[in-house]
Design a protein around this motif. Structure first.
Motif, PDB file in Angstrom:
ATOM      1  N   UNK A 375       0.830  -1.217   0.000  1.00  0.00           N
ATOM      2  CA  UNK A 375       0.000   0.000   0.000  1.00  0.00           C
ATOM      3  C   UNK A 375       0.858   1.258   0.000  1.00  0.00           C
ATOM      4  N   UNK A 376       1.915   1.247   0.826  1.00  0.00           N
ATOM      5  CA  UNK A 376       2.810   2.402   0.858  1.00  0.00           C
ATOM      6  C   UNK A 376       3.547   2.571  -0.467  1.00  0.00           C
ATOM      7  N   UNK A 377       3.943   1.438  -1.079  1.00  0.00           N
ATOM      8  CA  UNK A 377       4.653   1.503  -2.349  1.00  0.00           C
ATOM      9  C   UNK A 377       3.815   2.118  -3.457  1.00  0.00           C
ATOM     10  N   UNK A 378       2.532   1.736  -3.511  1.00  0.00           N
ATOM     11  CA  UNK A 378       1.639   2.327  -4.511  1.00  0.00           C
ATOM     12  C   UNK A 378       1.467   3.832  -4.265  1.00  0.00           C
ATOM     13  N   UNK A 379       1.307   4.195  -3.007  1.00  0.00           N
ATOM     14  CA  UNK A 379       1.171   5.620  -2.664  1.00  0.00           C
ATOM     15  C   UNK A 379       2.439   6.390  -3.031  1.00  0.00           C
ATOM     16  N   UNK A 380       3.600   5.802  -2.708  1.00  0.00           N
ATOM     17  CA  UNK A 380       4.866   6.451  -3.041  1.00  0.00           C
ATOM     18  C   UNK A 380       5.015   6.624  -4.549  1.00  0.00           C
ATOM     19  N   UNK A 381       4.660   5.607  -5.311  1.00  0.00           N
ATOM     20  CA  UNK A 381       4.785   5.705  -6.763  1.00  0.00           C
ATOM     21  C   UNK A 381       4.006   6.888  -7.317  1.00  0.00           C
ATOM     22  N   UNK A 382       2.780   7.062  -6.839  1.00  0.00           N
ATOM     23  CA  UNK A 382       1.960   8.184  -7.323  1.00  0.00           C
ATOM     24  C   UNK A 382       2.504   9.523  -6.812  1.00  0.00           C
ATOM     25  N   UNK A 383       2.853   9.581  -5.528  1.00  0.00           N
ATOM     26  CA  UNK A 383       3.310  10.840  -4.941  1.00  0.00           C
ATOM     27  C   UNK A 383       4.635  11.299  -5.562  1.00  0.00           C
ATOM     28  N   UNK A 393       9.916   6.850  -7.040  1.00  0.00           N
ATOM     29  CA  UNK A 393       8.731   6.068  -7.407  1.00  0.00           C
ATOM     30  C   UNK A 393       9.085   4.603  -7.586  1.00  0.00           C
ATOM     31  N   UNK A 394      10.243   4.341  -8.192  1.00  0.00           N
ATOM     32  CA  UNK A 394      10.614   2.948  -8.438  1.00  0.00           C
ATOM     33  C   UNK A 394      10.920   2.187  -7.153  1.00  0.00           C
ATOM     34  N   UNK A 395      11.446   2.896  -6.147  1.00  0.00           N
ATOM     35  CA  UNK A 395      11.632   2.246  -4.850  1.00  0.00           C
ATOM     36  C   UNK A 395      10.297   1.787  -4.288  1.00  0.00           C
ATOM     37  N   UNK A 396       9.238   2.579  -4.531  1.00  0.00           N
ATOM     38  CA  UNK A 396       7.906   2.171  -4.113  1.00  0.00           C
ATOM     39  C   UNK A 396       7.352   1.056  -4.974  1.00  0.00           C
ATOM     40  N   UNK A 397       7.578   1.143  -6.306  1.00  0.00           N
ATOM     41  CA  UNK A 397       7.033   0.139  -7.226  1.00  0.00           C
ATOM     42  C   UNK A 397       7.473  -1.274  -6.871  1.00  0.00           C
ATOM     43  N   UNK A 398       8.780  -1.433  -6.561  1.00  0.00           N
ATOM     44  CA  UNK A 398       9.276  -2.797  -6.331  1.00  0.00           C
ATOM     45  C   UNK A 398       8.695  -3.393  -5.052  1.00  0.00           C
ATOM     46  N   UNK A 399       8.264  -2.548  -4.144  1.00  0.00           N
ATOM     47  CA  UNK A 399       7.658  -3.044  -2.900  1.00  0.00           C
ATOM     48  C   UNK A 399       6.161  -3.250  -3.048  1.00  0.00           C
TER      49      UNK A 399
END
Length: 411
Positions: A375-383, A393-399
């Motif tokens: 959930x945090x990774x998806x939020x990070x990707x958008x933010x 964003x990619x650090x969030x995507x992989x998680x």
């Protein structure tokens, strides 16, 4: 002055002990084999200090320690599971080393040893290096005793810019510190200002200030004495009275003129009063409180019929002293609260030296579940992409991916 201080700091940075020694010899007429006092040196000093002085130092330091311990209790570490699987926490970690400067000369400030060294030790600082000048080789016994009893790990007979620069930068014989604390003359204050960033400092120090709020119930003699008690700090020390009573204002002015000639420090206090003293008459106490907050004085003393009203009304002050049984000089010397306080209006945005200033409040984070990190990774990707930070964003995507899978961009 700024250029002189900058030149000294640069020289000490380049040449270390040799530069420190040259400045000490030139400015303080002191060039010992070692600036650091040995345990035997300190033992000899302790034998020379009168017993009553030692007892008084211990009593005052116990007061300072007690208040610093109460402050420490107000700081707390915590850890909380703020969402399922997400752990956030806070820790308070003491800095590794503090450099405490204890002024000497005409006014050896024993109390500065209590305020800086004792407070740092209560915070848990493992190493406190303390320095005080010994002009002409004259050792300030009482100051050394105060530094030792406060818990200083190293004591240097060294003053001025050369002392604070040596502690901040380090030399061949002085290990560098993380924070500089303690008052000093204008050159010491300028050195701390220039060194700030390489090391932390407690406060940007200016002349001591006092502001008294008084109504018609106040004793003009007490008001005058308390104004002059702070004016004697230096010829540039502001001493201000704000009162709702015109008769009181006039009587205080008369009392000050009567008292000054009999003060041993009357020349200094008189210059401060002449050049920086003010008596201001206002209509109401609310007007007095509002004007006091505009001054944002280092010390505010309230001599009114209901002094605790000021606790609710005042916002900008370094330390507050309530009622005619309390005086600013208690705070300076003996009562236990810290006397290193904001000046020159800095009370608008900061308080004074306290145990928390020697600690770092740090945070930590731990995400424990796959659902939480997805959930945090998806939020990070958008933010992050909203800010054009693709790497974030990619650090969030992989998680956000199912374990064992990779984002589309990775192929």
């Amino acid at each position: 002055m700024a250029t002189t201080v900058a030149t000294m700091i640069h020289d000490i940075r380049l040449r270390g002990d040799d530069a420190v020694r040259e400045y000490s010899a030139r400015l303080d007429d002191y060039d010992p084999k070692s600036f650091r006092m040995s345990p035997k040196d300190i033992e000899n000093v302790m034998k020379r200090v009168p017993r009553q002085t030692l007892e008084d130092i211990r009593t005052v330091q116990a007061n300072v320690r007690r208040f610093a311990e109460l402050q420490l209790e107000s700081l707390r570490d915590f850890e909380s599971e703020v969402q399922p699987g997400i752990i956030l926490g806070q820790k308070n970690i003491p800095v590794d080393a503090v450099g405490a400067y204890i002024p000497g000369g005409r006014y050896p400030l024993l109390a500065s040893a209590h305020m800086t060294i004792v407070t740092a030790k209560v915070a848990g600082v493992p190493r406190v290096a303390a320095a005080t000048p010994a002009p002409g080789g004259e050792i300030p016994d009482a100051s050394i005793a105060a530094m030792h009893l406060a818990g200083a790990d190293e004591i240097y007979l060294l003053g001025g810019v050369q002392a604070v620069a040596a502690m901040a930068l380090g030399t061949q014989t002085v290990k560098p510190v993380d924070i500089l604390a303690g008052p000093g003359n204008a050159y010491v204050a300028e050195a701390k200002r220039q060194l700030f960033g390489e090391v932390g400092i407690d406060l940007f120090a200016g002349p001591t200030e006092v502001l008294i709020i008084a109504d018609a119930d106040a004793d003009p003699f007490v008001v005058a004495v308390d104004l002059l008690s702070q004016a004697e700090h230096g010829p540039d020390s502001p001493a201000i009275l704000i009162t709702t009573s015109q008769p009181l204002a006039e009587q205080v002015a008369v009392e000050i003129d009567r008292l000054l000639p009999g003060m041993s420090t009357g020349a200094i206090a008189g210059a401060a009063w002449r050049d920086h003293g003010q008596i201001i008459v206002v209509d109401t106490l609310n007007d007095a409180f509002e004007l006091s907050d505009e001054f944002a004085s280092e010390h505010v003393q309230v001599l009114t019929a209901a002094p605790r009203e000021a606790l609710d009304k005042l916002r900008n002050y370094g330390a507050l002293f309530l009622g005619d049984k309390t005086c600013v000089s208690y705070g300076d010397k003996v009562i236990g609260t810290n006397h290193v306080l904001p000046t020159r209006g800095a009370a608008r945005y900061t308080g004074g030296l306290w145990v928390g200033m020697f600690m770092k409040t740090v945070t930590y984070q731990e995400v424990r579940t796959q659902d939480a990190t997805a959930a945090l990774g998806e939020l990070l990707g958008r933010a992050a992409r909203a800010e054009n930070f693709e790497g974030h964003a990619r650090s969030g995507d992989i998680r956000a991916c199912v374990p064992g899978q990779r984002p589309r961009w990775a192929h």
